[in-house]
Write a protein that holds these residues in place. Structure first.
Motif, PDB file in Angstrom:
ATOM      1  N   GLY A 281       0.811  -1.209   0.000  1.00  0.00           N
ATOM      2  CA  GLY A 281       0.000   0.000   0.000  1.00  0.00           C
ATOM      3  C   GLY A 281       0.843   1.256   0.000  1.00  0.00           C
ATOM      4  O   GLY A 281       0.508   2.243  -0.658  1.00  0.00           O
ATOM      5  N   LEU A 282       1.967   1.221   0.735  1.00  0.00           N
ATOM      6  CA  LEU A 282       2.828   2.396   0.804  1.00  0.00           C
ATOM      7  C   LEU A 282       3.558   2.673  -0.506  1.00  0.00           C
ATOM      8  O   LEU A 282       4.128   3.757  -0.671  1.00  0.00           O
ATOM      9  N   THR A 283       3.551   1.703  -1.420  1.00  0.00           N
ATOM     10  CA  THR A 283       4.130   1.961  -2.744  1.00  0.00           C
ATOM     11  C   THR A 283       3.146   2.712  -3.628  1.00  0.00           C
ATOM     12  O   THR A 283       3.522   3.220  -4.688  1.00  0.00           O
ATOM     13  N   ASN A 284       1.874   2.790  -3.201  1.00  0.00           N
ATOM     14  CA  ASN A 284       0.828   3.393  -4.025  1.00  0.00           C
ATOM     15  C   ASN A 284       0.127   4.579  -3.376  1.00  0.00           C
ATOM     16  O   ASN A 284      -0.850   5.095  -3.920  1.00  0.00           O
ATOM     17  N   THR A 285       0.596   5.014  -2.204  1.00  0.00           N
ATOM     18  CA  THR A 285      -0.007   6.179  -1.561  1.00  0.00           C
ATOM     19  C   THR A 285       1.065   6.898  -0.749  1.00  0.00           C
ATOM     20  O   THR A 285       2.199   6.422  -0.630  1.00  0.00           O
ATOM     21  N   THR A 286       0.698   8.028  -0.171  1.00  0.00           N
ATOM     22  CA  THR A 286       1.656   8.804   0.615  1.00  0.00           C
ATOM     23  C   THR A 286       1.759   8.245   2.030  1.00  0.00           C
ATOM     24  O   THR A 286       0.851   7.560   2.522  1.00  0.00           O
ATOM     25  N   ALA A 287       2.875   8.556   2.681  1.00  0.00           N
ATOM     26  CA  ALA A 287       3.055   8.144   4.067  1.00  0.00           C
ATOM     27  C   ALA A 287       2.033   8.829   4.970  1.00  0.00           C
ATOM     28  O   ALA A 287       1.574   8.256   5.966  1.00  0.00           O
ATOM     29  N   MET A 288       1.669  10.083   4.627  1.00  0.00           N
ATOM     30  CA  MET A 288       0.671  10.807   5.418  1.00  0.00           C
ATOM     31  C   MET A 288      -0.663  10.068   5.431  1.00  0.00           C
ATOM     32  O   MET A 288      -1.257   9.832   6.488  1.00  0.00           O
ATOM     33  N   ASN A 289      -1.146   9.724   4.243  1.00  0.00           N
ATOM     34  CA  ASN A 289      -2.417   9.007   4.165  1.00  0.00           C
ATOM     35  C   ASN A 289      -2.341   7.663   4.873  1.00  0.00           C
ATOM     36  O   ASN A 289      -3.279   7.239   5.556  1.00  0.00           O
ATOM     37  N   GLY A 290      -1.195   6.991   4.714  1.00  0.00           N
ATOM     38  CA  GLY A 290      -1.024   5.698   5.370  1.00  0.00           C
ATOM     39  C   GLY A 290      -1.127   5.813   6.878  1.00  0.00           C
ATOM     40  O   GLY A 290      -1.831   5.032   7.531  1.00  0.00           O
ATOM     41  N   GLY A 291      -0.437   6.802   7.461  1.00  0.00           N
ATOM     42  CA  GLY A 291      -0.470   6.978   8.904  1.00  0.00           C
ATOM     43  C   GLY A 291      -1.847   7.330   9.423  1.00  0.00           C
ATOM     44  O   GLY A 291      -2.278   6.848  10.473  1.00  0.00           O
ATOM     45  N   LEU A 292      -2.571   8.179   8.678  1.00  0.00           N
ATOM     46  CA  LEU A 292      -3.904   8.583   9.109  1.00  0.00           C
ATOM     47  C   LEU A 292      -4.898   7.430   9.030  1.00  0.00           C
ATOM     48  O   LEU A 292      -5.720   7.241   9.928  1.00  0.00           O
ATOM     49  N   ILE A 293      -4.821   6.638   7.974  1.00  0.00           N
ATOM     50  CA  ILE A 293      -5.741   5.500   7.829  1.00  0.00           C
ATOM     51  C   ILE A 293      -5.487   4.476   8.924  1.00  0.00           C
ATOM     52  O   ILE A 293      -6.424   3.888   9.478  1.00  0.00           O
ATOM     53  N   LEU A 294      -4.224   4.252   9.270  1.00  0.00           N
ATOM     54  CA  LEU A 294      -3.902   3.303  10.339  1.00  0.00           C
ATOM     55  C   LEU A 294      -4.440   3.767  11.694  1.00  0.00           C
ATOM     56  O   LEU A 294      -4.576   2.966  12.617  1.00  0.00           O
ATOM     57  N   GLY A 295      -4.743   5.057  11.794  1.00  0.00           N
ATOM     58  CA  GLY A 295      -5.348   5.563  13.022  1.00  0.00           C
ATOM     59  C   GLY A 295      -6.740   5.015  13.274  1.00  0.00           C
ATOM     60  O   GLY A 295      -7.297   5.184  14.364  1.00  0.00           O
ATOM     61  N   LEU A 296      -7.311   4.329  12.271  1.00  0.00           N
ATOM     62  CA  LEU A 296      -8.643   3.738  12.417  1.00  0.00           C
ATOM     63  C   LEU A 296      -8.619   2.379  13.117  1.00  0.00           C
ATOM     64  O   LEU A 296      -9.682   1.812  13.383  1.00  0.00           O
ATOM     65  N   VAL A 297      -7.440   1.853  13.411  1.00  0.00           N
ATOM     66  CA  VAL A 297      -7.342   0.499  13.976  1.00  0.00           C
ATOM     67  C   VAL A 297      -8.215   0.316  15.225  1.00  0.00           C
ATOM     68  O   VAL A 297      -8.937  -0.692  15.331  1.00  0.00           O
ATOM     69  N   PRO A 298      -8.205   1.241  16.211  1.00  0.00           N
ATOM     70  CA  PRO A 298      -9.075   1.033  17.378  1.00  0.00           C
ATOM     71  C   PRO A 298     -10.559   0.963  17.019  1.00  0.00           C
ATOM     72  O   PRO A 298     -11.305   0.169  17.594  1.00  0.00           O
ATOM     73  N   ILE A 299     -10.981   1.806  16.055  1.00  0.00           N
ATOM     74  CA  ILE A 299     -12.385   1.788  15.629  1.00  0.00           C
ATOM     75  C   ILE A 299     -12.710   0.478  14.923  1.00  0.00           C
ATOM     76  O   ILE A 299     -13.755  -0.144  15.164  1.00  0.00           O
TER      77      ILE A 299
END
Length: 303
Positions: free
Chosen positions: A87-105
């Motif tokens: 996934g990180l080869t196809n998107t920015t690190a910013m978007n990756g970090g923010l999306i991973l913030g959904l893990v608790p939800i």
């Protein structure tokens, strides 16, 4: 150990995990992502087990325990890290970090289906806010238009895989030390990832050769600091202050990913990403049940 010390350790781990998104972005640009990840997780697993052997915690696993670890590793290591690396080869690190913030939800949602946990109105509102926040996080172009990429979807699947693994660990009754389980999950999962890499990246091993010593330092830092030490410290914190209180600190992970991406990768920083971050934080606190727990604790304290 004092709570303030545990809190400081958790903040340090979140900063390291946020920075690890940057390290991973650099690594997947240099190596075949799945092959590199298999070796990175294996190094982390060996480091954890070596540390625990010195502490006298390592022991042989029963067949039932090993079977459990194999199942969980499919989600916790193979699924999560496969989708994260590609996934990180196809998107920015910013978007990756923010999306991973959904893990608790996502963990809360997985608990609804796998553990039959009931949802309150507050949790439903929190989930809606968190997902609405992610829509602000997925920013593309100079105009700040909302959009999603294939990489964003893959990062989301990485978060889903990790959430499912957390629920499976919670659902299963096991006497394995959390730190020992972490080490064996990494060893078993890295083996699974390696076999996957042979299928999807036939030239992956050849691409692991590089004279770039700086990138090898990033590799070691990601494996030993972020993955091995980070997970060990987080598990240690959970034993002292509980899983719910520890999970609240995960909200800092997207923030550190945002700042690190801007400072070290030069990625554009939009106001919509900060709005998304704030919405995600509120959504996670409400949707994961943290707000309700604090309210109950406050009422109990007054009584």
């Amino acid at each position: 150990m004092k709570k303030t010390t545990v809190y400081a350790l958790l903040v340090a781990v979140m900063a390291m995990w946020g920075l690890n998104i940057i390290w991973l972005k650099l690594l997947v640009n240099e190596f075949a992502p799945v092959t590199m990840t298999a070796f990175r997780i294996f190094v982390a697993g060996v480091a954890v087990l070596l540390f625990l052997s010195v502490k006298g915690v390592v022991r042989k696993l029963t067949f039932k325990e090993f079977s459990f670890i194999c199942v969980v590793s499919l989600f916790n290591i193979v699924g999560h890290h496969y989708f994260l690396s590609v996934g990180l080869t196809n998107t920015t690190a910013m978007n990756g970090g923010l999306i991973l913030g959904l893990v608790p939800i996502l963990t809360a949602i997985a608990s609804l289906f796998l553990l039959k946990v009931k949802f309150s109105i507050m949790k439903v509102v929190g989930i809606l806010f968190a997902f609405f926040g992610v829509s602000f996080a997925l920013v593309a172009g100079h105009g700040g238009a909302i959009s999603t990429s294939y990489g964003d979807v893959q990062i989301f699947l990485a978060a889903v895989s990790q959430a499912i693994s957390f629920v499976l660990i919670k659902k299963a009754s096991t006497n394995i030390d959390a730190r020992l389980m972490t080490g064996w999950l990494m060893i078993v999962g890295s083996a699974g990832l390696f076999f996957v890499s042979l299928a999807v990246e036939p030239q992956g091993l050849a691409m692991m050769k590089t004279d770039n010593y700086l990138i090898w330092l990033v590799f070691i830092g990601s494996a030993l600091l972020a993955t091995a030490f980070g997970h060990m410290t987080y598990n240690y914190a959970m034993q002292h202050i509980g899983a719910s209180e520890s999970a609240v600190f995960i909200n800092l992970n997207p923030f550190f990913a945002l700042i690190s991406s801007y400072l070290f990768l030069g990625e554009s920083l939009y106001i919509t990403q900060f709005i998304g971050f704030l919405l995600i934080v509120f959504g996670v606190l409400a949707g994961s049940g943290a707000v309700e727990q604090w309210r109950r604790a406050k009422v109990t304290y007054k009584i």
